[in-house]
Structure formats: C-alpha cells, structure tokens
Scaffold this active site. Sequence first.
Site, mmCIF file in Angstrom:
data_model
loop_
_atom_site.group_PDB
_atom_site.id
_atom_site.type_symbol
_atom_site.label_atom_id
_atom_site.label_comp_id
_atom_site.label_asym_id
_atom_site.label_seq_id
_atom_site.Cartn_x
_atom_site.Cartn_y
_atom_site.Cartn_z
ATOM 1 N N CYS A 197 -0.776 -3.764 -4.389
ATOM 2 C CA CYS A 197 -1.096 -4.846 -5.311
ATOM 3 C C CYS A 197 -1.182 -6.152 -4.537
ATOM 4 C CB CYS A 197 -0.033 -4.960 -6.401
ATOM 5 S SG CYS A 197 0.215 -3.448 -7.369
ATOM 6 N N GLY A 222 -6.217 -4.478 -5.491
ATOM 7 C CA GLY A 222 -6.013 -3.794 -6.752
ATOM 8 C C GLY A 222 -7.080 -4.156 -7.756
ATOM 9 N N ASN A 242 4.638 -6.515 -5.564
ATOM 10 C CA ASN A 242 3.819 -5.600 -4.762
ATOM 11 C C ASN A 242 4.753 -4.679 -4.004
ATOM 12 O OD1 ASN A 242 1.846 -4.352 -3.139
ATOM 13 N ND2 ASN A 242 2.019 -5.950 -1.580
ATOM 14 N N GLY A 243 4.584 -3.375 -4.165
ATOM 15 C CA GLY A 243 5.417 -2.422 -3.447
ATOM 16 C C GLY A 243 5.836 -1.277 -4.339
ATOM 17 N N TYR A 246 -6.368 -0.418 6.689
ATOM 18 C CA TYR A 246 -7.264 -0.324 5.535
ATOM 19 C C TYR A 246 -7.166 -1.474 4.538
ATOM 20 C CZ TYR A 246 -9.303 1.493 1.206
ATOM 21 O OH TYR A 246 -10.043 1.642 0.056
#
Length: 505
Positions: A2, A28, A101-102, A257
């Site tokens: 995210c 996201g 995020n995570g 990525y």
Amino acid sequence: MCGVVGVVAYSAVNQSLYDALTVLQHRGQDAAGICTVDNGNFRLRKANGLVRDVFESKHMQRLQGSTGIGHVRYPTAGTSTSAEAQPFYVNSPFGITLAHNGNLTNAHELQDYLFNVARRHINTNSDSEILLNVFAHELSIIPAMELKPADVFKAVNRTHELVKGAYAAVALIIGHGMVAFRDPYGIRPLVLGERSENGRMEYMVASESVALDSVGFNFVRDIAPGEAIYVDKAGLLHTQQCAHNPQYAPCIFEFVYFARPDSFIDKISVYQARLNMGRKLGKKIAKQWQGLDIDVIIPIPETSCDIALEIATELNIPYRQGFVKNRYIGRTFIMPGQVMRRKSVRRKLNAISSEFAGKNVLLVDDSIVRGTTSEQIIDMARASGAAKVYFASAAPEIRFPNVYGIDMPTVDELIAHGRDVDEIAKLIGADALIYQDIEDLVEAVGQGNPAIKQFETSVFNGHYVTGDINQDYLDRVTGLRNDSVKGSENSKTEITNIDLHNEGA
C-alpha cells in the site's frame, strides 16, 4: 503493498494529499482514502477504485482542513471490499484515524488481546484496524487529557512491543497532531519531508520520496526503523527512537518491483539499484550462458526496461522495445484474484511483431511470481514469430510466501516452489531461463547504502527477519488469503462510500 501519506500544513491539504496519492497509485489500485481534520472533526472519504475515481469534486470540497492523511490499497490481509479501505477511525481516545502499509504477523493474537484486555471490537478482517486499536488503547491508558510528545512516543514504544511484522503507519489524533512510525526492522518504507510557508515549517510523510517531490516538499530523511515522528498542534516536529533493538532490514522487493524508479528508499536510488541488477545479470549471462545465440533483448515493460538496457550494454546485443503497454490497465501482479490477472495480461501488452519475427529473443522481467504473466508473454513472442524465446529474471526464484505485506501468500501459487529452474522453464515455455543470484541482487541494491547490512529476502530464501514465522502461521495465512477465498469475498455486497459527519456521497 500500500501507499500512505500525511501532511501538516497551514492551508488546505486536500489537493496535496490527492496529488501525492496519484503518484503512489502504483502501490495499490484496489481502494483509496483521504481523511482530514476540519474544525475538530474528521472528514473522511474512502472507496474501492483508483484515486481519480474515488475523489470527485464534491468530495474534495468537503475534505477541508490543514492536516490530513491518505492511503492507496491493495489487499493482503482482509478482503478487497471498500469496507476495509483506509484510513480507519476510532473515536476513543480523542478520535484517531490511521493509514498503514505492511502486514502484522501476530494479528490473530492481537485481536484476542484487544477483546479480552482492551475491550475493543474489531469490525473488519484488516490488520490495519488492529494496529489502530492497539495504538489507540496505549494512548487511552495515559491519564493526561493534554498529550505531550513523550506520551505519544510511549504509546508507540508499547505498540512496538506488542506488534510484530511490517508496518509503516501515519495517524491523526484530533486536537493534538499527526504521528508516524515505522516497524523496528524498517521493512516497509517511510520518508519525512518539509517545506517553509511564510517562514513556518510544514511537514509531510509518505511511503516514497517521489510523493514529496510531487507536492513541493523537500526530502529530509528516511524515518528510521522503530522511530516515530510527531507533529503537534502547534506545528512543531518531535522525533524519538521508540524500539528497543531497531535494525535495518528493508524489503528488497521494493527495489525489484514496487517502488518507482525516481524514488529513494533508505538512501538507495531505486533507479540505480535496477541498473546494478541489470549489470550483474548481464555478467552472469556472459559467463554462464555463452551458448545462447541471442539476437535481441526485449524488456517486459515497465519495471524491467532499465534492467534490460544494462544487460544489452553488458552483452553488446541490440536492445528493443518489443511490447507496447496499455497504460490504462492496472499492474497485474497486484490485482486481486488469479482470474483477473490472467485476463489482464493480454489487454495490458501487445507485441510489435517485427521485433520478434525470425529472431532469438531474450525477454527480461523484474521477477517471476506465479508464472502466469511470463507464460502468456512467451506465447505472445512465439505467436509474433520468434524463433527461440529465452527468459531472464532480475530477481532470484521466489520460492516462499511473503508475510510482510506483499500478495504472495500461498506456496501453491508460486511457480518456483519445489521446482528447479529447468522445470520452471518448461512450465512457462521458455527455451532457457536465467535467474539472478541472490548474492548479486543483495549487492546490487546494497551498493547504494553500505550501512544496511541485511535486507528482507524471505521470498527467496525463507528467512523471516522478525523471527516469529513458523509453518503453522504459513498454513493459516494460506487458508485466509488464497485466490479462491478472495474471490468469494469479492462477491459480497460492497459499501462504496464512507464519509464521517454526514458528508454524503
């Protein structure tokens, strides 16, 4: 994976949050949300969809206030419904909203703790709501109504003690300020920026430095593993290390990525890291694969373009753009559901037949996860007339599930799990398959910041840096996160709009 952003300013932040989220959209595409503070109240808009679709003019006009946070989401824990879009909100203590995020690796235990000890109810399957409630509970046991920075940092310290896994979070506390913190290993990225407005400092945190650039904030530094920053209601910045034994172990897949090439993460240029990956892989091909009669090197856009160019330079072989990308199709790797990914590949890419006809082609991609995309792209190359199709991956074999916020939950979905390279090559239809060595990948990324002694590389070697992952845990997340489960969840009726204080659709 995210993206999060938070801004404390002296004028309206709605447009800055919107612009930053569009820059972080690659992290996201499932849902987006913004929450601002306006006259002591939260103004929240979140829904499934891209940033540009979630926020219409009427929503932006209602998102008033000089402090706010935002989030773009794709689901790992939980489901792909807008009921689990972020930011999340609790009204006690004070009123707190949080974006994360995570992925928390002890979410199940924490939910029991919150129910039995903190007497808090978790309304969704999202671990982000759990993180919010853990932090909120730690703030609630502080007796003072007027929070001091030390109180906030104490709550973060206790959150670190309770929570395990990967998390970069930003939160607003009504009437007090904005707090942001990063897990003690720094697995997920978080950066701090500032700018001067009429002699007064404004502050911003974000998942990537490129978000700061997009709205005119100057990069200050990465928030350290375990560190918290707190901007109080007077606009003063406070920082403190809140973990007992912090150590750098950033996720290496950010560089392979996820992150944009124009970002810097933990002082490492993502662009330079990818150039280094290409150089390393080119040297390996030159040394170990001399027998390949390669006529042309073609990247699978876009992440691998810089990598492929370095390979071509190293091998002195022509580099060509053989695929045209439809930029209006989302990133297939982060689309929920295997069926959706399969349908999207051919809509996303189209081959330029003249670059393939009669040639021995080396295709280059950043990684191979499920193998679905690789197989279809190799088929496209052959259909366009390629004589032979070789395939190179800038990342090593992905053999293990990720538990820190990347959608690689089940070993059954990973094409490299339990297979050797020849077997993988046969499954995707490649005449030869070359993977980057993990030592070369770590060195390629680590060159940008020699102070980082380790990276989170569990998807390649099965070593989970938090030390709390066992087979029982992996079996549990397999049941929770496989594509069939997500597919059934996605069929549920979704709430498409959430606004606080009667803000309406």
